[in-house]
Design an enzyme around this catalytic site. Structure first.
Site, mmCIF file in Angstrom:
data_model
loop_
_atom_site.group_PDB
_atom_site.id
_atom_site.type_symbol
_atom_site.label_atom_id
_atom_site.label_comp_id
_atom_site.label_asym_id
_atom_site.label_seq_id
_atom_site.Cartn_x
_atom_site.Cartn_y
_atom_site.Cartn_z
ATOM 1 N N GLU A 50 0.896 -1.163 0.000
ATOM 2 C CA GLU A 50 0.000 0.000 0.000
ATOM 3 C C GLU A 50 0.921 1.196 0.000
ATOM 4 O O GLU A 50 1.576 1.469 0.995
ATOM 5 C CB GLU A 50 -0.862 0.014 1.275
ATOM 6 N N CYS B 82 -2.662 8.706 3.217
ATOM 7 C CA CYS B 82 -2.379 8.116 1.905
ATOM 8 C C CYS B 82 -3.550 8.336 0.948
ATOM 9 O O CYS B 82 -3.388 8.313 -0.264
ATOM 10 C CB CYS B 82 -2.109 6.621 2.069
#
Ligand code: NAP
Length: 674
Positions: free
Chosen positions: A256, A295
């Site tokens: 990720e 993020c």
């Protein structure tokens, strides 16, 4: 100086050789050290595999789900401890909700899904049996079992609690022990959380170990039953996934990483509409929550060309009210970046963006954060750029300034908006704020394959919408390309990342024994009494009742038709029914057959069966004409405990006619007292 410990081999280990210093984000004062290069990582891995793995695998999915719930309750009751230490990361009180409460919420969701969607067993079945031979004597069934290794969870600095718990929840539920390696910059928060978890006594020894600081040679020691889940920058992900040992052993590696998430404003959402206000509010939130260190934050704001000036004006008005400073100080709404290194990195990235875009709000000039010692803190002012020509620009689509920085860009039409969003080359999330369903569809179909999540919001959903930047444990988190190509969470999908899917082939009896779910063709055993008189614990998988026959007459059909009002021609009109390609003439209602079946198999007296909660997979396979007779075979297929009082029994029900031909088949769900 605070010492941040690792928790390995059942012990807390102080920092040692190679320890790194950690500074308070808001003041710059060094206050802690973490890391110990002398840890024996081979022993840590072995402890996880041998101790933690064995204990977790001895538990069922439900046992592990109950453990997650107990952990969530324990953390929830003690979360002030985590709040108190989190201020040093630069986070405000409302930021804590994202990290700490978000992490605890994720545990709760997995605990609940584990109880509701997984069996109280050690094996998870994937789909139903596949018939591989002519008669059904040889079948196939896909099953999931937990990996026999350890999961190594490497986390980014921005979510020291959520980042750990969103990975731990599915891996522990799967039955796989974990080694958590938080980012050093905020590892003291993770350490506090692991202390709460281990002190609770809820975790089996070796189920969770914590490595503060470097991971040493861990990645070189992993085997094919281990897994790595990484969250962090694209640069680190590239380095780690290329570790020769991981490639050699085909070790599962989930990444990720960063991404240039976009938010698109629909052309209908002009100023004065709820959607315009919503768009601006979400954009402002994504810039300021966690000081933009998310993020999923909106890095590119894509607006219709005629609305760009209005968006800048409205967004600037909100951002100008955001007070920035030491998160412990009164009235502060946005805190600091996690470290001076991050601040330098964000300012350098902003300078790159500035080569293609003009700053229309914010910037560091004249910026004065609040707080007594704020001059030493890692503060960056909320900053907006305008890139007037996003088609020719390249850097605004590839430069992630991991802070309170976003770039507005104009678009002409739906295709153009989608094209700009996709120039991020793969992101975690893109949002579309519009009340126009056609625009939403046009853009979604163009962008879906480039984005892990597409978030649509408008006046109808905004009161309940969870936010552009909030990954939900029910939904997949991750994205293609630039976002790392990984996938986490997504409910039970995330649990399967830590399990092996195996195709098992054999006879119905073999598959029943392995899967714990009765497979048609396996032995049916008559019970000692009517199954409806037997309690949940007494019923055995495969226990079967075969009823006597009942003849279906024309009178029955006509009575049922007039009683229910279902006078469909196939039941009432011989000639019309015969013209229908499915029927020889008038036939019995399917619902009549179901009702007769219940009449044949129920035990009328009060007993342990509490309720019929539904039917699954109902199929009518052969018509029943007046004069035919039916009989029912009722078999215990699967049992799922629900609570201390009752459990769900799934019965396989088969209806045959007088010639032994199958006329209907379904699964009946009942709640049965324990
Ligand atoms: P990072 O510098 O890439 O570090 C990520 C993690 O990798 C840290 O725990 C780091 O430990 C560790 N690491 C670095 N080198 C390593 C090595 N050689 N071996 C083992 N571990 C190593 O990222 P970050 O600065 O912490 O986080 C910011 C980035 O993460 C941003 O780009 C953001 O977009 C991304 N992010 C993505 C997601 C997502 O879900 N997609 C979520 C959050 C953040 P040390 O700290 O000890 O160096």
């Amino acid at each position: 100086m605070q010492e941040i410990f690792s928790h390995v081999l059942g012990r807390w280990i102080a920092p040692g050789p190679g320890a790194r210093e950690i500074a308070d984000a808001a003041t710059g004062r060094v206050f802690a050290r973490a890391g110990n290069d002398s840890l024996d990582f081979a022993a840590v891995l072995e402890f996880a595999r041998a101790r933690g793995g064995a204990s977790l695998r001895a538990m069922t999915f439900h046992d592990r789900a109950r453990m997650l719930k107990a952990l969530a309750l324990h953390l929830n009751a003690n979360k002030q401890v985590l709040y108190d230490v989190s201020y040093a990361t630069g986070a405000t009180l409302s930021d804590h909700a994202f990290d700490i409460d978000g992490g605890i919420g994720t545990l709760f969701v997995y605990a609940s899904k584990g109880r509701r969607e997984l069996p109280d067993a050690h094996v998870l079945l994937d789909g139903g049996p596949e018939q591989l031979g002519r008669t059904g004597a040889f079948l196939g069934q896909h099953i999931y079992t937990p990996l026999r290794g350890a999961a190594v969870h490497i986390n980014a600095f921005n979510f020291p609690v959520w980042g750990m718990l969103e990975k731990l929840a599915p891996s522990l539920l799967a039955g796989v022990p974990s080694i958590v390696k938080p980012a050093t910059a905020s590892c003291y928060v993770t350490e506090a959380c692991v202390r709460l978890m281990t002190d609770s006594g809820l975790l089996p020894e070796g189920a969770v170990q914590l490595v503060a600081g470097g991971l040493g040679d861990t990645l070189d020691l992993l085997g094919s039953q281990d897994a790595v889940t990484f969250t962090g920058s694209a640069e680190t992900a590239l380095k780690l996934r290329a570790t020769p040992n991981l490639i050699r052993n085909a070790v599962r590696f989930t990444a990720e990483q960063d991404s240039l998430n976009a938010s698109i404003l629909g052309p209908d959402a002009v100023p004065g509409t709820p959607e315009f206000d919503l768009f601006v509010k979400e954009a402002a939130r994504e810039i300021t929550v966690k000081a933009g260190q998310k993020c999923t934050a909106i890095r590119r704001i894509i607006a219709p060309e005629p609305l760009v000036a209005a968006v800048i004006e409205a967004l600037s008005a909100i951002l100008s009210k955001i007070t920035v400073g030491d998160p412990r100080a009164e009235g502060v709404r946005m805190g600091a970046l996690v470290s001076q290194e991050q601040k330098a990195d964000v300012l350098a990235k902003a300078a790159i963006i500035a080569t293609e875009a003009e700053c229309v709000f914010g910037g560091q000039e004249g910026f004065a954060p609040i707080g007594e010692n704020a001059s030493g803190g890692a503060f960056v002012a909320p900053t907006l750029f305008l890139c007037a020509d996003p088609d020719r620009a390249t850097k605004v689509h590839e430069t992630e300034a991991f802070g309170p920085v976003s770039t507005i860009m104009p678009y002409r039409d739906a295709d153009h908006a989608a094209n700009l969003a996709n120039r991020g080359k793969g992101s975690l999330v893109a949002s579309i704020i519009t009340h126009d369903t056609q625009f939403a569809r046009d853009v979604t179909l163009e962008i879906a394959s480039w984005h892990g999540r597409v978030y649509l919001n408008d006046r109808d959903s905004m009161a309940e919408a969870t936010g552009h930047g909030a990954p939900m444990p029910h939904m997949v988190h991750g994205g293609p390309g630039r976002a790392g190509g990984g996938e986490e969470q997504g409910g039970i999908r995330g649990v399967k990342h830590f399990m092996q899917r195996t195709a098992v082939q054999g006879s119905p009896a073999m598959l029943t024994a392995i899967g714990g779910r009765w497979v048609p063709g396996a032995t049916k055993t008559p019970g000692p009494a009517h199954p409806f008189t037997r309690r949940f614990g007494a019923l055995a998988i495969g226990e079967t009742l075969v009823t006597g026959p009942r003849t279906v007459t024309l009178d029955d059909i006509e009575h049922f038709a007039s009683f229910t009002g279902d006078t469909f021609y196939a039941h009432m009109d011989e000639a019309a029914a015969a013209r229908n390609p499915f029927f020889p003439g008038r036939v019995a209602h399917g619902y009549l057959l179901l009702s007769f079946a219940a009449g044949l198999f129920v035990e009328p007296k009060e007993g342990p069966v509490l309720a019929n909660t539904g039917l699954d997979g109902l199929r009518f396979l052969k018509p029943v004409v007046p004069g035919d007779s039916i009989r029912v075979t009722l078999t215990v297929k699967e049992k799922t405990p629900r609570n201390a009082d009752y459990g769900e029994v799934r019965w396989h029900v088969r209806l045959d006619n007088q010639d032994g031909e199958k006329i209907a088949e379904y699964e009946l769900l009942t709640m049965v007292a324990v």
